[in-house]
Design an enzyme around this catalytic site. Structure first.
Site, PDB file in Angstrom:
ATOM      1  N   ASP A  31       0.875  -1.180   0.000  1.00 61.96           N
ATOM      2  CA  ASP A  31       0.000   0.000   0.000  1.00 61.96           C
ATOM      3  C   ASP A  31       0.905   1.221   0.000  1.00 61.96           C
ATOM      4  O   ASP A  31       1.970   1.195   0.630  1.00 61.96           O
ATOM      5  CB  ASP A  31      -0.887  -0.019   1.263  1.00 61.96           C
ATOM      6  CG  ASP A  31      -2.139   0.823   1.110  1.00 61.96           C
ATOM      7  OD1 ASP A  31      -3.239   0.271   1.290  1.00 61.96           O
ATOM      8  OD2 ASP A  31      -2.023   2.042   0.820  1.00 61.96           O
ATOM      9  N   ASN A  35      -4.204   6.896   1.180  1.00 60.82           N
ATOM     10  CA  ASN A  35      -5.519   7.161   1.780  1.00 60.82           C
ATOM     11  C   ASN A  35      -5.771   6.217   2.956  1.00 60.82           C
ATOM     12  O   ASN A  35      -6.889   5.816   3.217  1.00 60.82           O
ATOM     13  CB  ASN A  35      -6.622   7.005   0.720  1.00 60.82           C
ATOM     14  CG  ASN A  35      -7.947   7.585   1.187  1.00 60.82           C
ATOM     15  OD1 ASN A  35      -7.988   8.503   2.008  1.00 60.82           O
ATOM     16  ND2 ASN A  35      -9.047   7.028   0.705  1.00 60.82           N
ATOM     17  N   ASP A  58       4.540   2.068  -4.146  1.00 66.10           N
ATOM     18  CA  ASP A  58       3.562   2.586  -5.097  1.00 66.10           C
ATOM     19  C   ASP A  58       3.487   1.604  -6.256  1.00 66.10           C
ATOM     20  O   ASP A  58       4.510   1.311  -6.886  1.00 66.10           O
ATOM     21  CB  ASP A  58       4.023   3.968  -5.574  1.00 66.10           C
ATOM     22  CG  ASP A  58       2.933   4.682  -6.338  1.00 66.10           C
ATOM     23  OD1 ASP A  58       2.133   3.991  -7.020  1.00 66.10           O
ATOM     24  OD2 ASP A  58       2.864   5.922  -6.238  1.00 66.10           O
ATOM     25  N   PHE A  80      -6.941  -4.255  -4.596  1.00 66.73           N
ATOM     26  CA  PHE A  80      -7.858  -3.191  -4.171  1.00 66.73           C
ATOM     27  C   PHE A  80      -7.325  -1.805  -4.526  1.00 66.73           C
ATOM     28  O   PHE A  80      -8.107  -0.882  -4.713  1.00 66.73           O
ATOM     29  CB  PHE A  80      -8.024  -3.194  -2.643  1.00 66.73           C
ATOM     30  CG  PHE A  80      -8.770  -4.367  -2.086  1.00 66.73           C
ATOM     31  CD1 PHE A  80     -10.145  -4.457  -2.186  1.00 66.73           C
ATOM     32  CD2 PHE A  80      -8.097  -5.389  -1.434  1.00 66.73           C
ATOM     33  CE1 PHE A  80     -10.836  -5.521  -1.659  1.00 66.73           C
ATOM     34  CE2 PHE A  80      -8.778  -6.468  -0.898  1.00 66.73           C
ATOM     35  CZ  PHE A  80     -10.151  -6.535  -1.008  1.00 66.73           C
ATOM     36  N   SER A 124     -16.969  -2.109  -9.757  1.00 68.82           N
ATOM     37  CA  SER A 124     -18.005  -1.291  -9.129  1.00 68.82           C
ATOM     38  C   SER A 124     -19.313  -1.386  -9.906  1.00 68.82           C
ATOM     39  O   SER A 124     -19.313  -1.533 -11.135  1.00 68.82           O
ATOM     40  CB  SER A 124     -17.520   0.163  -9.126  1.00 68.82           C
ATOM     41  OG  SER A 124     -18.577   1.048  -8.897  1.00 68.82           O
ATOM     42  N   TYR A 149     -13.326   8.228 -12.627  1.00 71.28           N
ATOM     43  CA  TYR A 149     -13.189   7.105 -11.682  1.00 71.28           C
ATOM     44  C   TYR A 149     -13.926   5.872 -12.196  1.00 71.28           C
ATOM     45  O   TYR A 149     -13.384   4.774 -12.282  1.00 71.28           O
ATOM     46  CB  TYR A 149     -13.720   7.496 -10.281  1.00 71.28           C
ATOM     47  CG  TYR A 149     -14.086   6.285  -9.466  1.00 71.28           C
ATOM     48  CD1 TYR A 149     -13.097   5.497  -8.895  1.00 71.28           C
ATOM     49  CD2 TYR A 149     -15.424   5.874  -9.333  1.00 71.28           C
ATOM     50  CE1 TYR A 149     -13.430   4.348  -8.205  1.00 71.28           C
ATOM     51  CE2 TYR A 149     -15.750   4.729  -8.650  1.00 71.28           C
ATOM     52  CZ  TYR A 149     -14.745   3.974  -8.077  1.00 71.28           C
ATOM     53  OH  TYR A 149     -15.076   2.826  -7.406  1.00 71.28           O
ATOM     54  N   LYS A 153     -12.744   1.838 -13.771  1.00 71.42           N
ATOM     55  CA  LYS A 153     -13.235   0.490 -13.428  1.00 71.42           C
ATOM     56  C   LYS A 153     -13.665  -0.249 -14.703  1.00 71.42           C
ATOM     57  O   LYS A 153     -13.400  -1.433 -14.863  1.00 71.42           O
ATOM     58  CB  LYS A 153     -14.393   0.574 -12.426  1.00 71.42           C
ATOM     59  CG  LYS A 153     -13.976   1.081 -11.063  1.00 71.42           C
ATOM     60  CD  LYS A 153     -12.948   0.165 -10.407  1.00 71.42           C
ATOM     61  CE  LYS A 153     -12.408   0.710  -9.107  1.00 71.42           C
ATOM     62  NZ  LYS A 153     -11.273  -0.074  -8.570  1.00 71.42           N
ATOM     63  N   ASN A 198     -19.212   9.900   0.732  1.00 73.37           N
ATOM     64  CA  ASN A 198     -20.251   8.869   0.748  1.00 73.37           C
ATOM     65  C   ASN A 198     -21.248   9.105   1.869  1.00 73.37           C
ATOM     66  O   ASN A 198     -20.932   9.690   2.905  1.00 73.37           O
ATOM     67  CB  ASN A 198     -19.624   7.474   0.864  1.00 73.37           C
ATOM     68  CG  ASN A 198     -18.754   7.137  -0.341  1.00 73.37           C
ATOM     69  OD1 ASN A 198     -17.561   6.936  -0.210  1.00 73.37           O
ATOM     70  ND2 ASN A 198     -19.355   7.113  -1.521  1.00 73.37           N
ATOM     71  N   GLY A 295     -24.269  13.482 -11.745  1.00 74.09           N
ATOM     72  CA  GLY A 295     -23.704  12.143 -11.964  1.00 74.09           C
ATOM     73  C   GLY A 295     -24.369  11.051 -11.146  1.00 74.09           C
ATOM     74  O   GLY A 295     -24.011   9.879 -11.279  1.00 74.09           O
ATOM     75  N   ASP A 296     -25.322  11.414 -10.261  1.00 75.98           N
ATOM     76  CA  ASP A 296     -25.971  10.374  -9.454  1.00 75.98           C
ATOM     77  C   ASP A 296     -26.964   9.560 -10.284  1.00 75.98           C
ATOM     78  O   ASP A 296     -27.740  10.105 -11.068  1.00 75.98           O
ATOM     79  CB  ASP A 296     -26.717  11.002  -8.265  1.00 75.98           C
ATOM     80  CG  ASP A 296     -25.864  11.061  -7.019  1.00 75.98           C
ATOM     81  OD1 ASP A 296     -24.858  10.328  -6.952  1.00 75.98           O
ATOM     82  OD2 ASP A 296     -26.210  11.842  -6.112  1.00 75.98           O
TER      83      ASP A 296
HETATM   84  C1  UD1 Z   1     -20.296   6.461  -5.203  1.00 72.63           C
HETATM   85  C2  UD1 Z   1     -19.833   6.444  -6.632  1.00 72.63           C
HETATM   86  C3  UD1 Z   1     -19.513   5.040  -7.042  1.00 72.63           C
HETATM   87  C4  UD1 Z   1     -18.468   4.465  -6.105  1.00 72.63           C
HETATM   88  C5  UD1 Z   1     -18.988   4.543  -4.670  1.00 72.63           C
HETATM   89  C6  UD1 Z   1     -17.911   4.101  -3.694  1.00 72.63           C
HETATM   90  C7  UD1 Z   1     -21.054   8.360  -7.632  1.00 72.63           C
HETATM   91  C8  UD1 Z   1     -21.986   8.778  -8.693  1.00 72.63           C
HETATM   92  N1  UD1 Z   1     -20.825   7.038  -7.503  1.00 72.63           N
HETATM   93  O1  UD1 Z   1     -21.503   5.724  -5.121  1.00 72.63           O
HETATM   94  O2  UD1 Z   1     -19.013   5.052  -8.358  1.00 72.63           O
HETATM   95  O3  UD1 Z   1     -18.199   3.131  -6.459  1.00 72.63           O
HETATM   96  O4  UD1 Z   1     -19.342   5.885  -4.360  1.00 72.63           O
HETATM   97  O5  UD1 Z   1     -17.123   5.149  -3.265  1.00 72.63           O
HETATM   98  O6  UD1 Z   1     -20.544   9.169  -6.916  1.00 72.63           O
HETATM   99  N2  UD1 Z   1     -25.955  11.340  -0.780  1.00 72.63           N
HETATM  100  C9  UD1 Z   1     -26.584  12.434  -0.214  1.00 72.63           C
HETATM  101  N3  UD1 Z   1     -25.835  13.282   0.514  1.00 72.63           N
HETATM  102  C10 UD1 Z   1     -24.490  13.124   0.689  1.00 72.63           C
HETATM  103  C11 UD1 Z   1     -23.857  12.003   0.123  1.00 72.63           C
HETATM  104  C12 UD1 Z   1     -24.624  11.126  -0.622  1.00 72.63           C
HETATM  105  O7  UD1 Z   1     -27.784  12.624  -0.369  1.00 72.63           O
HETATM  106  O8  UD1 Z   1     -23.857  13.964   1.361  1.00 72.63           O
HETATM  107  C13 UD1 Z   1     -26.765  10.409  -1.565  1.00 72.63           C
HETATM  108  C14 UD1 Z   1     -26.307  10.328  -3.003  1.00 72.63           C
HETATM  109  O9  UD1 Z   1     -26.938  11.294  -3.782  1.00 72.63           O
HETATM  110  C15 UD1 Z   1     -26.717   8.915  -3.349  1.00 72.63           C
HETATM  111  C16 UD1 Z   1     -26.595   8.127  -2.038  1.00 72.63           C
HETATM  112  O10 UD1 Z   1     -26.578   9.118  -1.017  1.00 72.63           O
HETATM  113  O11 UD1 Z   1     -28.051   8.892  -3.741  1.00 72.63           O
HETATM  114  C17 UD1 Z   1     -25.338   7.311  -1.946  1.00 72.63           C
HETATM  115  O12 UD1 Z   1     -24.229   8.135  -2.246  1.00 72.63           O
HETATM  116  P1  UD1 Z   1     -22.718   7.664  -2.010  1.00 72.63           P
HETATM  117  O13 UD1 Z   1     -22.573   7.067  -0.664  1.00 72.63           O
HETATM  118  O14 UD1 Z   1     -21.827   8.806  -2.370  1.00 72.63           O
HETATM  119  O15 UD1 Z   1     -22.528   6.463  -3.027  1.00 72.63           O
HETATM  120  P2  UD1 Z   1     -22.810   6.396  -4.599  1.00 72.63           P
HETATM  121  O16 UD1 Z   1     -22.952   7.727  -5.193  1.00 72.63           O
HETATM  122  O17 UD1 Z   1     -23.917   5.428  -4.803  1.00 72.63           O
END
Ligand code: UD1
Length: 335
Positions: A31, A35, A58, A80, A124, A149, A153, A198, A295-296
């Protein structure tokens, strides 16, 4: 069996190392600690009673990777190590393409050169984009990635596919849905060096007073208007890696390159995640409604029948347990 785990001090990597050590595998971690913290090694030792071998290298440095691979005897590699912040990848695309793809190519080339032909790759569910049908299975078409990102993948899977086509090499790509939670000892968990992006870490940080939660969009075509995801306990994700690496080493794979979804099969909305957190933690998690995040995907959850049938693996821990463990981890970090 001796397994090389790249990114083994990271979030999913460290949980997988614990499962490997607890199940009699020897583990060697590499590693670059970009991060994660070297202290994770002590936590792994506290949980398992064993300290894995470790090199801070690295993976983009070919010579450093060769130094590790050439002098050890590995039966398989779980790869990973990668950058994973979506927003950052939009700002610094070349950094993502270089890091995630050069490292993968070095691992493939050098493992092949030294006769280790079993690779488990972290993919992913982002490869599905907005799926045409739900639950989404592995036969669903790959959609154009929404971020560099996500593209790393997709390209990573293609590189492995093409490499295997021309070499005697075997690989399994595991498409993670949304891994959450932490080990039940609360000694390892998700530890982003920068602010988390996340949902679950932001919920726990908000509840403890370190962050502010915005719900990104409540006008989606879902029952409560917020996005739906398949949240899976990280320990369940970790366990699938043991099965996958064992399947490759023991030649139980049905084709040289197999791909499996790792999810629970259940979809939960953002508001359900907040409500579940408040129920299991017994503390409020205030939030504001905010515009959609670019992007969501609206909704995605897994058809896991292929992994259930072929790997004999199934997610066992509930959404509540996963959220409870995430809260315990947050409290440990602030304890
Ligand atoms: C994201 C990545 C995905 C990656 C995964 C792991 C995107 C579009 N996708 O998944 O490619 O594999 O993380 O790191 O970013 N949410 C809120 N408020 C927040 C944070 C999130 O409402 O402050 C909502 C988001 O809009 C989403 C859900 O929570 O609907 C999950 O979000 P998140 O945990 O960031 O995961 P993904 O976006 O699904």
């Amino acid at each position: 069996m001796n397994i090389l785990v790249t990114g083994g001090t990271g979030y999913i990597g460290s949980h997988t190392v614990v499962e490997l050590l607890n199940n009699g595998f020897d583990v060697h971690i590499v590693d670059n600690l970009s991060n994660s913290s070297v202290d994770v090694l002590d936590s792994i030792e506290k949980i398992t009673g064993k300290k894995p071998a470790f090199n801070k290298i690295d993976l983009c440095n070919y010579g450093d990777v060769e130094n590790v691979i050439s002098i050890n005897r590995f039966d398989g590699i779980i790869h990973f190590a990668a950058y994973k912040a979506v927003g950052e990848s939009v700002e610094h695309p070349l950094m993502y393409y270089k890091n995630n793809l050069v490292s993968l190519m070095n691992v493939l080339e050098l493992s092949d050169k030294y006769g280790i032909r079993n690779l488990v790759f972290s993919s992913s569910c982002s490869v599905y984009g907005e799926p045409d049908y739900l639950p989404v299975d592995e036969l669903a078409p790959i959609k154009k990635a929404v971020s560099p990102y996500g593209n790393t993948k997709q390209i990573g899977e293609e590189i492995i596919h093409d490499f295997i086509h021309s070499n005697k090499y075997k690989a399994i790509a595991l498409r993670y849905f949304n891994p959450i939670g932490a080990h039940d000892t609360a000694l390892i968990g998700e530890l982003p060096i920068n602010k988390p992006n996340n949902l679950i870490p932001i919920i726990t940080q908000t509840a403890i007073g370190k962050n502010k939660l915005s719900v990104f969009g409540n006008d989606y075509h879902t029952p409560d208007g917020t996005c739906i995801r398949d949240y899976i306990h990280v320990v369940d994700v970790a366990k699938a890696h043991l099965v996958a690496v064992d399947r490759l080493i023991n030649g139980k794979n049905k084709s040289p390159f197999e791909i499996f979804n790792l999810g629970t099969g259940n979809g939960n909305s953002v508001l359900e995640a907040i409500q579940t957190f408040e129920k299991v933690a017994g503390v409020p998690c205030p939030y504001i409604l905010a515009p959609r995040r670019e992007g969501d995907v609206e909704k995605v959850f897994a058809d896991t029948s292929l992994a259930n049938r072929e790997l004999g693996w199934k997610a066992e821990l509930s959404f509540e347990e996963a959220i409870r463990s995430a809260w315990k981890w947050e409290q440990h970090l602030n304890g």
